[in-house]
Design an enzyme around this catalytic site. Structure first.
Site, PDB file in Angstrom:
ATOM      1  N   SER A 288       0.861  -1.184   0.000  1.00  0.00           N
ATOM      2  CA  SER A 288       0.000   0.000   0.000  1.00  0.00           C
ATOM      3  C   SER A 288       0.894   1.229   0.000  1.00  0.00           C
ATOM      4  O   SER A 288       1.625   1.478   0.957  1.00  0.00           O
ATOM      5  CB  SER A 288      -0.914   0.005   1.233  1.00  0.00           C
TER       6      SER A 288
ATOM      7  N   LYS B  47      -1.445   5.175   8.323  1.00  0.00           N
ATOM      8  CA  LYS B  47      -0.688   5.372   7.081  1.00  0.00           C
ATOM      9  C   LYS B  47      -1.647   5.473   5.904  1.00  0.00           C
ATOM     10  O   LYS B  47      -1.513   6.358   5.047  1.00  0.00           O
ATOM     11  CB  LYS B  47       0.290   4.214   6.875  1.00  0.00           C
TER      12      LYS B  47
ATOM     13  N   LYS C 141      -7.394   1.044  -3.660  1.00  0.00           N
ATOM     14  CA  LYS C 141      -7.101   0.605  -2.285  1.00  0.00           C
ATOM     15  C   LYS C 141      -7.419   1.711  -1.289  1.00  0.00           C
ATOM     16  O   LYS C 141      -7.973   1.467  -0.213  1.00  0.00           O
ATOM     17  CB  LYS C 141      -5.630   0.203  -2.163  1.00  0.00           C
TER      18      LYS C 141
END
Length: 294
Positions: free
Chosen positions: A90, A232, A164
């Site tokens: 990611s 994050k 995502k």
């Protein structure tokens, strides 16, 4: 093929590829983590160039964009001609686009293919895989990705990370909403577990209400997706929003809620959104069991 990054997610993902009959060379900075897979048929490389030099497909599953960037830089001189690098980490969309440019300029393909589904999905081979790639490159790797889950081509390079982020936006927001619903139910005198059962099957039903609603009732915060990882992701979402010139007020608030427990519960499951909520409501606590944190 080469698989780089044998961590919480990388280990079961590499195992799925081995179970599907692929020959996989694995590499990890902490070599002992890679050696575990030797017993199930993986070839273990002791150096990064050794891992990638003969691989048509290189898959990376790493902590964050800067780590991916460093590995691409270190591996590039050893990459086989016309290799495709599939980054399943990611990262920020801007980082994925930089990887694409760097690899393309060197004659290689690049696919950003982040995943959703957690460790359980990786173990079961049911990950949602969001791929950003050219149609030609995607066709080469689709069977490989299918061994780890359900891949979907969502657009050109960089689009996988956007998908995502959209996924994580919904996950982070819904976790906080489920926590609020269950705490409200109990505080207002209802049976929170019964309320959860009653609303399942209606419009409020979701995987998060099902899985993480139960975790909250049990106060089970043993990590699947960690608070620090969710933070994050939230920061990456806000960066993408800024780049796209859109304002996401709910996402900003959800980010603040997770940041409020970053120092106390960084490695707890992201269902610890409940703990952040309880901190705002002194004397209110869902259930009466102890917190499970490890």
């Amino acid at each position: 093929m080469a698989f780089l990054g044998i961590g919480l997610m990388g280990d079961p993902m590499a195992r799925r590829l081995l179970q599907a009959g692929y020959f996989v060379t694995v590499w990890n900075r902490t070599l002992s983590k890679a050696h575990v897979l030797k017993t199930v048929g993986a070839r273990v490389a002791t150096t990064l160039p050794e891992a990638v030099f003969d691989a048509d497909i290189v898959i990376s599953m790493l902590e964050a964009g800067p780590v991916v960037a460093q590995l691409i830089a270190d591996a590039l001189p050893a990459l086989k001609a016309n290799a495709i690098w599939v980054d399943m980490s990611s990262t920020q969309q801007a980082e994925a686009l930089q990887f694409h440019v760097r690899l393309s300029n060197a004659g290689h393909g690049f696919i950003d293919a982040p995943v959703s589904g957690g460790v359980g999905g990786a173990q079961a081979g049911t990950l949602a895989i969001m791929a950003g790639a050219s149609a030609k490159d995607y066709a080469r790797v689709e069977p490989i990705l299918s061994a780890m889950g359900r891949p979907t081509l969502v657009g050109p390079a960089g689009s996988g990370q956007v998908a995502k982020l959209c996924n994580q936006l919904i996950v982070g927001g819904t976790l906080n909403i489920v926590a609020e619903a269950l705490l409200l139910a109990q505080a207002a005198g209802a049976d929170a577990a019964a309320v959860r059962a009653a609303i399942r099957g209606g419009f409020a039903e979701s995987k998060i209400l099902d899985v993480h609603g139960q975790r909250m009732l049990e106060r089970n915060f043993v990590a699947g997706g960690q608070v620090k990882s969710q933070i994050k992701d939230m920061h990456n979402i806000l960066a993408a929003a800024e780049a796209a010139h859109v304002t996401l007020p709910v996402t900003q608030l959800v980010t603040q809620r997770y940041e409020s427990i970053a120092g106390t519960y960084p490695t707890a499951d992201h269902a610890a959104a409940l703990l952040a909520l309880e901190a705002l409501n002194p004397g209110r606590r869902l259930g009466d069991g102890p917190d499970q944190l490890s």
